[in-house]
Design an enzyme around this catalytic site. Structure first.
Site, PDB file in Angstrom:
ATOM      1  N   LEU A   1       0.814  -1.221   0.000  1.00  8.92           N
ATOM      2  CA  LEU A   1       0.000   0.000   0.000  1.00  8.92           C
ATOM      3  C   LEU A   1       0.847   1.271   0.000  1.00  8.92           C
ATOM      4  O   LEU A   1       0.311   2.366  -0.115  1.00  8.92           O
ATOM      5  CB  LEU A   1      -0.970   0.000   1.184  1.00  8.92           C
ATOM      6  CG  LEU A   1      -2.075  -1.076   1.137  1.00  8.92           C
ATOM      7  CD1 LEU A   1      -3.000  -0.938   2.346  1.00  8.92           C
ATOM      8  CD2 LEU A   1      -2.885  -0.998  -0.151  1.00  8.92           C
TER       9      LEU A   1
ATOM     10  N   ASP B   1      -0.021  -9.873  -4.787  1.00  9.23           N
ATOM     11  CA  ASP B   1       1.243  -9.123  -4.779  1.00  9.23           C
ATOM     12  C   ASP B   1       1.060  -7.788  -5.497  1.00  9.23           C
ATOM     13  O   ASP B   1       1.915  -7.357  -6.288  1.00  9.23           O
ATOM     14  CB  ASP B   1       2.393  -9.925  -5.399  1.00  9.23           C
ATOM     15  CG  ASP B   1       3.754  -9.294  -5.086  1.00  9.23           C
ATOM     16  OD1 ASP B   1       3.805  -8.354  -4.285  1.00  9.23           O
ATOM     17  OD2 ASP B   1       4.766  -9.755  -5.652  1.00  9.23           O
TER      18      ASP B   1
HETATM   19  O1  DOR Z   1       7.595  -7.406  -7.798  1.00  4.18           O
HETATM   20  C1  DOR Z   1       7.560  -7.125  -6.614  1.00  4.18           C
HETATM   21  N1  DOR Z   1       7.317  -5.867  -6.190  1.00  4.18           N
HETATM   22  N2  DOR Z   1       7.776  -8.087  -5.727  1.00  4.18           N
HETATM   23  C2  DOR Z   1       7.894  -7.812  -4.427  1.00  4.18           C
HETATM   24  O2  DOR Z   1       7.982  -8.706  -3.653  1.00  4.18           O
HETATM   25  C3  DOR Z   1       7.927  -6.422  -3.955  1.00  4.18           C
HETATM   26  C4  DOR Z   1       7.083  -5.596  -4.817  1.00  4.18           C
HETATM   27  C5  DOR Z   1       7.188  -4.119  -4.542  1.00  4.18           C
HETATM   28  O3  DOR Z   1       7.107  -3.726  -3.374  1.00  4.18           O
HETATM   29  O4  DOR Z   1       7.248  -3.350  -5.487  1.00  4.18           O
END
Ligand code: DOR
Length: 431
Positions: A63, A305
């Protein structure tokens, strides 16, 4: 306040219900399930030709608040959540500063209450600043509202610290969540290591970078008996390791994401970062293994995710652009696309029943007396236009695709927070 969800097909795996039923919610809790319930004095949600399920819970979102509010805020992220059919989200601690103190976690909880949309459950850091050195204060974090612990993408390098962390938190029911990538094996990879990365001359991360950390963390889980959850599984070997551990009684659960079950590592021909994500999109054999693992019950949870970034950030060179993209608003459609013949009861189990159980949060069922969180969805085709996302992150590899399923209405604590394509914060909902 009364809300009646009328005329839908209620699927509640926890109660073994798959039948045409109305659901009546009063003062935030389910008070009746039945046929032709009395609608007087109730706000009615028409669920005709739709499925009614206990509120969906996404146990893996970012977030970005505090610290990176140009990418997302709690308000915009929870608007995306309810528009995507999620009544609750658990947010990762890779904020700035990290969610490693009670004060910061309390502020996240307070801002989520002000936003008045989805329920927000913070995931506390395992180590201070996610630096892998000093343990975070788990009991204070739990008191402030954390439902799980993770260092997210900053996988702790030191297994001794991880083991101490699991021991220190052993009297808490909170699950530890592992993002499994070995930083040394991954190096500066921008994608999966395989045929496409070799052809393009790009550095790839081998599946091994994930597998070695999955193996290590599951062995730490076995040693400490701490409940453990493996985030965004992306390789066939990870699945084998999870099965191996389960067969030995290790308390392990795991999740997939929509992108790993839909896409392959063949999306980088233009050297653009739209599909750059951690862990990376993999080869067909891994995707096949993930899909089979959903059908055979190895996978417990459908997560997203959701990782919003600015369009300008994602437009940078592939080598420097950030990893990830928005997922909340495409998840129901993405999963239905990947699993067209998955029984709906299983779909609901992966999106609601199981995440509620793993996190120990309200919901996961619409049994009388449980919380009045409801997701109404339907198999209606729609075309993704990322520009219309409620999320500030307008980037997704699903952009322009036609997906077969979508959210129709989302109800949180009896309040209709999404209906007819509109997001309605709780205090704007007519009584
Ligand atoms: O692709 C990703 N982006 N994998 C993650 O685990 C972190 C996330 C991010 O916070 O942008």
């Amino acid at each position: 306040m009364k809300t009646l969800v009328r005329g839908g097909r209620l699927i509640d795996p926890a109660q073994g219900i798959d039948a045409q039923r109305d659901v009546l919610i009063e003062n935030g809790f389910v008070v009746a399930i039945g046929e032709h319930l009395d609608a007087s004095h109730a706000r009615v949600v028409d669920a005709t030709n739709a499925v009614v399920a206990p509120g969906f819970i996404d146990m893996h979102v970012h977030l970005r608040e505090p610290g990176q509010t140009h990418k997302e805020t709690i308000a915009s992220g929870t608007a995306a959540a309810v528009a995507g059919g999620f009544a609750s989200v658990a947010c990762m601690p890779n904020t700035e500063p990290a969610l490693d103190s009670a004060a910061i976690v309390s502020e996240v909880v307070r801002r989520a209450e002000i936003a008045g949309l989805a329920r927000v459950y913070p995931i506390g850091a395992i180590t201070k600043a996610r630096a892998g050195i000093e343990l975070a204060p788990y009991h204070l974090l739990a008191d402030a509202g954390c439902v799980a612990f993770s260092d997210d993408g900053a996988t702790p390098r030191n297994a001794r610290i991880l083991r101490n962390a699991a021991r220190y938190a052993s009297d808490l029911p909170h699950v530890f969540i592992s993002h499994c990538e070995d930083a040394d094996l991954k190096g500066d990879a921008v994608m999966n290591e395989g045929g496409p990365s070799m052809r393009l001359g790009l550095e790839g991360a081998p599946g091994l970078a994930e597998d070695v950390i999955v193996a290590r963390d599951l062995l730490v889980a076995a040693d400490t008996r701490k409940a453990w959850h493996i985030a965004h599984v992306s390789t066939a070997t990870s699945l084998d390791l999870i099965r191996w551990s389960r067969a030995r009684g290790v308390p392990v659960t795991c999740e997939v994401t929509p992108h790993h079950v839909v896409f392959l590592d063949d999306r980088f021909d233009d050297y653009r970062a739209d599909s750059k994500v951690s862990p990376p999109l993999r080869a067909a054999s891994d995707r096949e293994a993930l899909r089979n693992a959903v059908y055979d019950g190895t996978i417990d949870v459908f997560a997203t995710d959701h990782a919003p970034h600015g369009l300008d950030e994602k437009a940078q060179l592939l080598s420097v652009a950030p990893v990830g993209f928005s997922g909340l608003e495409i998840a129901l459609g993405g999963y239905a696309l990947a699993f067209p013949d998955l029984p709906l009861a299983r779909f609901v189990t992966l999106l609601s029943t199981n995440p509620a159980r793993i996190l120990g949060v309200p919901g996961g069922t619409l049994a009388v007396g449980s919380c009045g969180d409801v997701s109404v969805f339907a198999d209606r085709a729609w075309t993704v236009d990322a520009r219309l996302f409620r999320s500030k992150g307008k980037n997704t590899p699903f952009d322009g695709m036609t997906l077969p399923r979508r959210a129709i209405a989302t109800i949180v604590e009896g309040a209709v927070v999404f209906e007819h394509g509109r997001v309605l914060p709780r205090d704007e909902v007519p009584a």
